[in-house]
Design a protein around this motif. Sequence first.
Motif, short mmCIF file in Angstrom:
data_model
loop_
_atom_site.label_atom_id
_atom_site.label_comp_id
_atom_site.label_asym_id
_atom_site.label_seq_id
_atom_site.Cartn_x
_atom_site.Cartn_y
_atom_site.Cartn_z
N HIS A 83 0.83 -1.21 0.00
CA HIS A 83 0.00 0.00 0.00
C HIS A 83 0.87 1.26 0.00
O HIS A 83 0.57 2.23 -0.69
N ALA A 84 1.95 1.24 0.78
CA ALA A 84 2.85 2.39 0.78
C ALA A 84 3.44 2.60 -0.62
O ALA A 84 3.55 3.74 -1.10
N MET A 85 3.77 1.51 -1.29
CA MET A 85 4.35 1.62 -2.63
C MET A 85 3.33 2.16 -3.63
O MET A 85 3.66 3.01 -4.46
N GLU A 86 2.07 1.68 -3.55
CA GLU A 86 1.08 2.17 -4.51
C GLU A 86 0.74 3.63 -4.27
O GLU A 86 0.29 4.33 -5.18
N ALA A 87 0.94 4.10 -3.02
CA ALA A 87 0.70 5.50 -2.70
C ALA A 87 1.90 6.37 -3.05
O ALA A 87 1.85 7.60 -2.90
N GLY A 88 2.99 5.74 -3.50
CA GLY A 88 4.18 6.49 -3.88
C GLY A 88 4.94 7.05 -2.69
O GLY A 88 5.61 8.08 -2.81
N MET A 89 4.85 6.37 -1.53
CA MET A 89 5.48 6.87 -0.31
C MET A 89 6.48 5.84 0.21
O MET A 89 6.38 4.64 -0.07
N GLU A 90 7.47 6.31 0.95
CA GLU A 90 8.49 5.43 1.50
C GLU A 90 7.89 4.51 2.56
O GLU A 90 6.92 4.86 3.24
N ILE A 91 8.50 3.32 2.70
CA ILE A 91 8.09 2.41 3.78
C ILE A 91 8.42 3.10 5.11
O ILE A 91 9.58 3.48 5.34
N PRO A 92 7.45 3.29 5.98
CA PRO A 92 7.73 4.03 7.22
C PRO A 92 8.64 3.26 8.17
O PRO A 92 8.57 2.03 8.26
N ARG A 93 9.51 4.00 8.84
CA ARG A 93 10.38 3.40 9.84
C ARG A 93 9.69 3.29 11.19
O ARG A 93 10.08 2.49 12.03
N GLU A 94 8.69 4.14 11.40
CA GLU A 94 7.85 4.10 12.59
C GLU A 94 6.41 4.24 12.13
O GLU A 94 6.15 4.76 11.04
N PRO A 95 5.44 3.79 12.94
CA PRO A 95 4.04 3.92 12.53
C PRO A 95 3.66 5.37 12.24
O PRO A 95 4.06 6.29 12.96
N VAL A 96 2.90 5.55 11.18
CA VAL A 96 2.30 6.85 10.85
C VAL A 96 0.99 6.95 11.61
O VAL A 96 0.11 6.10 11.46
N VAL A 97 0.84 7.98 12.44
CA VAL A 97 -0.30 8.09 13.33
C VAL A 97 -1.13 9.33 12.98
O VAL A 97 -0.57 10.42 12.77
N PHE A 98 -2.43 9.16 12.88
CA PHE A 98 -3.34 10.30 12.71
C PHE A 98 -4.64 9.99 13.43
O PHE A 98 -4.81 8.91 13.99
N ASN A 99 -5.56 10.93 13.44
CA ASN A 99 -6.83 10.74 14.12
C ASN A 99 -7.99 10.94 13.15
O ASN A 99 -7.92 11.74 12.22
#
Length: 278
Positions: A83-99
């Motif tokens: 999913h990160a690849m299809e979004a064109g974003m780097e594999i996160p090193r730590e969890p991406v957190v939002f609300n």
Amino acid sequence: MRLFRFGAVGQEKPGALDRSGRMRDMSLLIPDWTPEWMAPERLKALQAIDLDKLPLVAEGTRIGAPLAGIRQFVAIGLNYRQHAMEAGMEIPREPVVFNKAITCIAGPNDTVELPPDSVEGDWEVELGIIIGSKAQKVGEAEALSHVAGYVLANDVSEREWQAKRNGQWGKGKSFDGFGPIGPWLVTTDELADPQNVPLTLTVNGQVRQKSNTSDMIFPVAYIVSYLSRFMTLLPGDLVITGTPQGVGLGMKPPVFLRRGDVMTLDGGVLGTQRQQVV
């Protein structure tokens, strides 16, 4: 156990599935499924109830979100490599957190209303965690002991608002109805391993997402432990854990939701959802 709530919006009552998978009304015994009922001792006490003696819920009754009084709705992004690849974003090193706003929470089969100016509505099937006991700076080894159970979730998103409107992700993920959860809250005695849950989502009968939580970058125990370093997780808090590949944004060319579309989700023991876009 598999707990649920049924009835009109704002008037839901608590229920549970019996051993045969029939929906039973528990409102004579319990006012509602609220955060205090997620405590381990209370969930254990529920197992002594003979559900077969309780009234059946009528077929066709609306199913609501399986828990009332959720205090905060925390989400993890980009937690599957593809999913990160299809979004064109780097594999996160730590969890991406939002609300997500708690006001976006909806029943599993409620309609999803796109904002009037929506042009990039999208789907995201996910595993959701329901916290059962206060978690504050807990280690990964003990993290799952703070979990009451799990739910199927659809992290409905408006990508233009999420990424192109000069704000954090929550701006595109918090519209009313953008957080269907349920139908069941499956307690940990019925789902001991959250890293082996199949997740499937179709749009108008076409499979868009098909994966398994075994493909997560950061597993459930790590997520609970990680979040508890930065915030105190309270009973009844909801944490969704990221979506696998196959979202509309990642298609070439991108495909987004339109009014009349139907999303169906399947999470194995977590049950199924069906939402029509209006």
